[in-house]
Scaffold this active site. Structure first.
Site, PDB file in Angstrom:
ATOM      1  N   ALA A 288       8.763   6.914  -0.301  1.00 24.68           N
ATOM      2  CA  ALA A 288       9.662   5.723  -0.112  1.00 24.68           C
ATOM      3  C   ALA A 288       9.476   4.568  -1.158  1.00 24.68           C
ATOM      4  O   ALA A 288      10.390   3.930  -1.292  1.00 24.68           O
ATOM      5  CB  ALA A 288       9.412   5.293   1.056  1.00 24.68           C
TER       6      ALA A 288
ATOM      7  N   CYS B 232      -1.740   5.848 -11.894  1.00 25.93           N
ATOM      8  CA  CYS B 232      -3.042   6.463 -11.295  1.00 25.93           C
ATOM      9  C   CYS B 232      -4.252   6.435 -12.187  1.00 25.93           C
ATOM     10  O   CYS B 232      -5.361   6.554 -11.760  1.00 25.93           O
ATOM     11  CB  CYS B 232      -2.655   7.534 -10.399  1.00 25.93           C
ATOM     12  SG  CYS B 232      -1.128   7.901  -9.612  1.00 25.93           S
TER      13      CYS B 232
HETATM   14  N1  PLP Z   1       4.600  12.510  -7.601  1.00 22.73           N
HETATM   15  C1  PLP Z   1       5.168  11.675  -8.495  1.00 22.73           C
HETATM   16  C2  PLP Z   1       5.989  12.383  -9.781  1.00 22.73           C
HETATM   17  C3  PLP Z   1       4.793  10.264  -8.445  1.00 22.73           C
HETATM   18  O1  PLP Z   1       5.289   9.568  -9.549  1.00 22.73           O
HETATM   19  C4  PLP Z   1       4.059   9.644  -7.663  1.00 22.73           C
HETATM   20  C5  PLP Z   1       3.690   8.380  -7.464  1.00 22.73           C
HETATM   21  O2  PLP Z   1       3.169   7.911  -8.625  1.00 22.73           O
HETATM   22  C6  PLP Z   1       3.549  10.933  -6.461  1.00 22.73           C
HETATM   23  C7  PLP Z   1       3.792  12.040  -6.528  1.00 22.73           C
HETATM   24  C8  PLP Z   1       2.894  10.416  -5.439  1.00 22.73           C
HETATM   25  O3  PLP Z   1       3.653   9.700  -4.469  1.00 22.73           O
HETATM   26  P1  PLP Z   1       2.883   8.505  -3.504  1.00 22.73           P
HETATM   27  O4  PLP Z   1       2.431   7.210  -4.281  1.00 22.73           O
HETATM   28  O5  PLP Z   1       3.785   8.270  -2.515  1.00 22.73           O
HETATM   29  O6  PLP Z   1       1.517   9.348  -2.954  1.00 22.73           O
END
Ligand code: PLP
Length: 392
Positions: A203, A328
């Protein structure tokens, strides 16, 4: 006193919650606070609100409501698909194929599976950041049980040929997952048209709240539960639902669907304007990733002879918020695995910056950013020991 200008250019990391989304969520914190599993009125109201949100998310991704399973994040949806999918299918084989540029949620899930004795082929991509169907076809073995290729990349925005890959997977009876977290709200995502078995969304990338995602599980795919406990989400994902979060996800999905074409066209115009000026006005740069198969609001640039961290800090002092590689990994100095996979030399990876645009980005913001970038690049190159102007 002049107030400091703030230019947020990191919409791929997260987006602000839209006012309409927040307004939709607020009653579900303390007025309509019921547990959706309770049989009395306030519980049933909560249950109904989740049903509405499920319809809204399903409509955005071209799915049936019963194919949507809410989770605690995009990461959880990816873990469920990858680890849950592998455990479920392991009696048929222990080989998995995933692209080398997946998000850490899949990369680390795959590494976990490798430690459990699974064999993962990390599929290389082209210099443009694209998965080639022929390369994938050649990697398929008798014991391949799962293929996971992301729909759009979070660092360089490249869009993969998911429908073609899913058709191949179907032909060979292999479970097919795609991570559509970055694609959602920026390009059309239609789970049925893509033909995938599993698809992850989140979301907070579409102006909804953080801490809520969903896994699409195609009707008939009997992927077992990954979280165990209560009977929530049709016995497939236990845990009392994040009621306000799910309501917010639903509202954000409804708004994203209504505004998709306009949103994408606006971002594309901003991106092309930004790229044109940067290429014309800043020397010694390279644009990373295909420009043709790419999300409309993503630009990833290497500034040669300088450190991305230094650019990031100087831009931050000017109120401009960008990221080096994925959010991240921006706290670590390990080079981006995505830029590595497309062949960017390590010293240049460290000089790479991601700019991602969104709803509140204006042309004036971009003009200000380019002016600051020009000053920043010139200043850092003048003091850099690796600058070609420094004589080293
Ligand atoms: N997959 C991708 C391609 C993303 O960019 C991200 C978030 O940076 C995620 C998964 C992870 O989503 P969430 O932040 O809701 O855990």
């Amino acid at each position: 006193m002049e107030t400091k200008r703030q230019v947020y250019l990191d919409y791929a990391a997260t987006t602000p919650v839209k006012k309409e989304v927040l307004d939709a969520m607020l009653p579900y914190f303390s007025e309509n606070f019921g547990n959706p599993s309770s049989l009395y009125t306030v519980g049933q109201d909560a249950k109904n609100a989740i049903a509405v949100a499920r319809d809204q998310v399903a409509a955005l991704i071209g799915a049936l409501p019963q194919e949507i399973f809410f989770t605690g994040s995009g990461t959880e949806a990816d873990n469920w698909a990858m680890i849950g999918g592998a455990l479920w299918r392991q009696d048929k084989g222990r080989h998995i194929i995933a692209s080398a540029i997946e998000h850490h949620a899949l990369l680390h899930s795959g590494e976990y599976l490798e430690k459990q004795g699974f064999d993962v082929t990390w599929l290389p991509v082209t210099a443009e950041g694209l998965v080639e169907v022929e390369t994938l076809k050649a990697a398929i073995r008798e014991d391949t049980i799962l293929i996971s290729v992301m729909m759009a990349n979070n660092e360089i925005g490249t869009i993969q040929p998911i429908a073609e890959i899913a058709a191949l997977a179907k032909e060979r009876g292999i479970l097919m997952h795609t991570d559509a977290v970055q694609a959602l709200g920026n390009i059309e995502v239609d789970a049925h048209a893509l033909g995938v078995d599993l698809l992850s969304v989140s979301a907070h990338k579409i102006y909804g709240p953080k801490g809520v995602g969903a896994l699409y599980i195609r009707k008939g795919v009997r992927l077992p539960a990954y979280m165990h406990g209560g009977a929530q989400e049709a016995n497939r994902r236990a845990g009392t639902e994040n009621l306000p979060g799910i309501v917010g996800f639903g509202k954000a999905a409804e708004l994203a669907k209504a505004g998709l074409a306009e949103h994408a066209a606006r971002l594309l115009e901003l991106r092309d304007y930004f790229l044109e000026r940067v290429v014309a006005e800043i020397p010694d740069i390279r644009i990373n990733g295909s420009l043709e198969h790419r999300l409309p609001g993503n630009v990833n640039i290497t500034f040669k002879y300088i450190e991305g961290e230094a650019i990031l800090l100087l831009l931050d002092m000017a109120g401009i918020e960008v990221s080096t590689g994925s959010a991240c990994s921006s706290a670590s100095l390990s080079p981006s695995h995505v830029l590595e996979a497309i062949g960017v030399p390590v010293e240049e990876i460290h000089g790479s910056i991601r700019f991602t645009f969104g709803d509140f980005t204006t042309k004036e913001d971009l003009d200000y950013t380019i002016d600051e970038l020009k000053k920043t690049a010139a200043k850092l190159r003048a003091i850099s020991s690796v600058s070609k102007d420094s004589g080293f």
